[in-house]
Design a protein around this motif. Structure first.
Motif, PDB file in Angstrom:
ATOM      1  N   CYS A 181       6.952 135.530  33.267  1.00  0.00           N
ATOM      2  CA  CYS A 181       6.045 136.125  34.197  1.00  0.00           C
ATOM      3  C   CYS A 181       5.250 134.885  35.268  1.00  0.00           C
ATOM      4  N   ARG A 182       5.457 135.284  36.432  1.00  0.00           N
ATOM      5  CA  ARG A 182       4.824 134.453  37.647  1.00  0.00           C
ATOM      6  C   ARG A 182       4.262 135.451  38.741  1.00  0.00           C
ATOM      7  N   ARG A 183       3.260 134.834  39.263  1.00  0.00           N
ATOM      8  CA  ARG A 183       2.921 135.601  40.563  1.00  0.00           C
ATOM      9  C   ARG A 183       3.817 135.141  41.710  1.00  0.00           C
ATOM     10  N   PRO A 184       4.126 136.054  42.671  1.00  0.00           N
ATOM     11  CA  PRO A 184       5.158 135.626  43.749  1.00  0.00           C
ATOM     12  C   PRO A 184       4.553 134.112  44.519  1.00  0.00           C
ATOM     13  N   SER A 185       3.267 133.882  44.413  1.00  0.00           N
ATOM     14  CA  SER A 185       2.766 132.669  45.123  1.00  0.00           C
ATOM     15  C   SER A 185       2.914 131.551  44.063  1.00  0.00           C
ATOM     16  N   SER A 186       3.198 131.608  43.049  1.00  0.00           N
ATOM     17  CA  SER A 186       3.638 130.536  42.164  1.00  0.00           C
ATOM     18  C   SER A 186       5.082 130.063  41.979  1.00  0.00           C
TER      19      SER A 186
END
Length: 198
Positions: free
Chosen positions: A87-92
């Motif tokens: 999992c990751r945030r789109p900004s990462s």
């Protein structure tokens, strides 16, 4: 992510979850002894369909064995053969969280590695001093025992002295079923302390 940030992320989710991996040991022991490259959270498969709602706005990627990553859309049930979700945030640009998915039969936890290894789901975790749920050390050691690395040996050395008789017996039984010649077993049953080779 720090464990406290994971706690905030999962706050309010009524399903059981536990911080796993190396951080689980730290939460159980109450101190740190090594750096961590990631953070793991264990969830049970019956709740996996809710993870997109818990991680709103995040990208969730299923790790199809033997390790091919692909986007996991919210309208697709998690396939039975998938036990890891990155999992990751789109900004990462970096992965921020790994979800490990274990099995459950009603109120029973069942290991994804071997269905003979099971326990009441309510018994597989503990709570840190600040209330974070973590996977019990003996269960995390069972998962680490499959192919140990130097960091796993360091974890075993740090955690072994704090395990009570019931935890030692559980881990020895689990290893006897799955890896009967594992070198850790000698120190679980009253033998000499384990010293890793090399």
């Amino acid at each position: 992510m720090a464990p406290s940030a994971v706690g905030s992320l999962f706050a309010g989710w009524p399903r059981p979850w536990w911080i796993a991996g190396g951080y689980a040991f730290e939460l159980a022991v109450g101190r740190s002894w090594r750096a961590h490259g990631d953070i793991d959270v264990l969830v049970l498969r019956p709740a996996a369909g809710e993870l997109h709602a818990v991680l709103t706005g995040w990208e969730l990627w299923a790790a199809d064995p033997p390790g091919t990553l692909r986007r996991w859309p919210s309208d697709e049930p998690l396939p039975d053969h998938v036990h890891d979700v990155w999992c990751r945030r789109p900004s990462s640009a970096a992965w921020e969280l790994q979800l490990m998915v274990d099995e459950a039969d009603g109120a029973q936890w069942r290991s994804r590695r071997d269905g003979r290894i099971r326990a009441p789901a309510a018994s597989i975790g503990g709570r840190s001093a600040d209330g974070l749920p973590y996977l019990r050390p003996e269960i995390q050691l069972f998962y680490k025992a499959k192919s140990t690395r130097p960091k796993d040996e360091a974890d075993f050395a740090a955690v072994r002295p704090m395990l009570d008789a019931a935890a030692l017996a559980w881990l020895d039984h689990a290893l006897a079923l799955t890896i009967p010649d594992h070198p850790w077993r000698a120190s679980l049953t009253g033998g000499e302390p384990h010293t890793p080779a090399g």
